[in-house]
Design an enzyme around this catalytic site. Structure first.
Site, short mmCIF file in Angstrom:
data_model
loop_
_atom_site.label_atom_id
_atom_site.label_comp_id
_atom_site.label_asym_id
_atom_site.label_seq_id
_atom_site.Cartn_x
_atom_site.Cartn_y
_atom_site.Cartn_z
N GLU A 55 0.83 -1.20 0.00
CA GLU A 55 0.00 0.00 0.00
C GLU A 55 0.87 1.26 0.00
O GLU A 55 0.63 2.20 -0.76
CB GLU A 55 -0.92 -0.02 1.21
N ASP A 112 -5.68 -3.50 -2.26
CA ASP A 112 -5.62 -2.05 -2.46
C ASP A 112 -4.25 -1.61 -2.93
O ASP A 112 -4.13 -0.70 -3.75
CB ASP A 112 -6.05 -1.30 -1.20
#
Length: 343
Positions: A55, A112
């Site tokens: 991330e 993500d």
């Protein structure tokens, strides 16, 4: 509901010469690099023992692209390729630990991180004209589509974005992280790669967020089951730091009218003269933590149609997560997240 229309008029913008305060924006990026980015391209999360995670690398790629910093972008991508691309697919290992590297189950991906890396690479090639192989983006999109989407147990034709390729899922229950739904990134990647499954995941993701808002809950984690929402497998039921990103991503995607954003407007309102906001609630919705860190206050201003200033020294010198959210809120503001852009 098909939200392809949201893509219109939301083209990415470089920082230089676009908005007032460009010098402050450039200063913030310079400070952020000095604080969190090593010379070799590794992003350091000091609050988690100096680790690096997918991330963080992906967020930094996007920030470098938005700032027009080709050199930093190249270093971040080079380190990411050398240390996190250890899987047999095009997705990243989610965590790298100093002195150990990728150990144990750290080779599992976090969706993500892969979503934002693919989006940053797409933006770099499409909007900045930087040399990025189209095949790199296509490979990530293909593996997200195959490994990180799962039929909703309530309606098998609908697709849920899973938090990882190895995340818990059966035909009757699937783990879901609402803060992984970044509609604009999903839709732009779907358009670029001709992948309708990601478009469907964006559409259904927004629907799931609307359903959760109707229940007056916006959890960090939740299970979607054949019988509805249930306590998450392997996680506590709460609304905390993950959930803070939900409204940011929706506003960035031109969806300021979404019920989850309206919910955030109420829940992120400053509490009293001190100006702190609630950043964590328990399973019953009772506040358990407040903060006046500038990054979290910037999110509150963003959803409330207030002015989001470029991060200053107090923000950058604070914890990594709050600082990077402040930087992302600034990019969102410059890329069509104002109240006038409501669709």
């Amino acid at each position: 509901m098909d939200r392809r229309i949201v893509l219109q008029g939301l083209g990415a913008s470089a920082l230089a010469g676009v908005a007032p305060g460009a010098a402050e924006v450039a200063d913030a990026w310079t400070m952020w690099k000095a604080r969190f980015l090593r010379d070799d391209g590794r992003v350091v999360d000091a609050e988690q023992g100096g680790i690096s995670h997918s991330e963080g690398q992906a967020y930094a790629l996007l920030l470098a692209q938005a700032a027009g910093d080709r050199a930093a972008f190249g270093r971040i991508e080079e380190w990411t390729r050398a240390h996190l691309l250890v899987r047999e697919d095009a997705l990243m290992a989610w965590r790298w630990t100093p002195g150990a590297g990728v150990v144990g189950d750290d080779w599992h991906n976090a969706t993500d991180g892969d979503l934002f890396r693919a989006w940053a690479l797409l933006r770099a090639r499409r909007d900045s004209g930087w040399e990025v192989a189209a095949g790199d983006v296509a490979a990530i999109v293909a593996d997200l589509s195959v490994s990180c989407l799962w039929p909703d147990p309530r309606a098998g034709e609908e697709l849920i974005l899973r938090p990882g390729a190895e995340a818990f899922a059966t035909d009757r229950r699937v783990l879901f992280n609402p803060s992984y739904i970044m509609p604009r990134a999903l839709r732009e990647l779907a358009e670029a790669a001709g992948n309708d499954r990601l478009m469907r995941a964006a559409d259904h993701g927004e629907t799931c967020l609307s359903e959760l808002a109707a229940r007056d809950m916006m959890p960090d984690w939740i299970d979607v089951t054949a019988d509805g929402f249930a306590e998450p497998t392997g996680h506590d039921l709460r609304s905390a730091y993950d959930a803070l990103r939900i409204s940011l991503y929706l506003v960035w995607s031109g969806r300021r009218d979404h019920p989850a954003v309206r919910m955030a407007q109420a829940r992120l309102a400053p509490d009293g003269a001190g100006g702190a906001i609630v950043v964590a609630r328990d399973a019953r919705g009772v506040p358990v933590a407040e903060s006046d860190l500038p990054g979290y206050l910037a999110l509150a201003r963003l959803v409330a149609c207030g002015e989001v200033n470029a991060p200053g020294r107090r923000s950058i010198e604070g914890p990594y997560y709050a600082a990077v959210l402040h930087m992302l809120a600034g990019v969102a503001t410059r890329e069509g997240a104002s109240c006038a852009s409501t669709q």
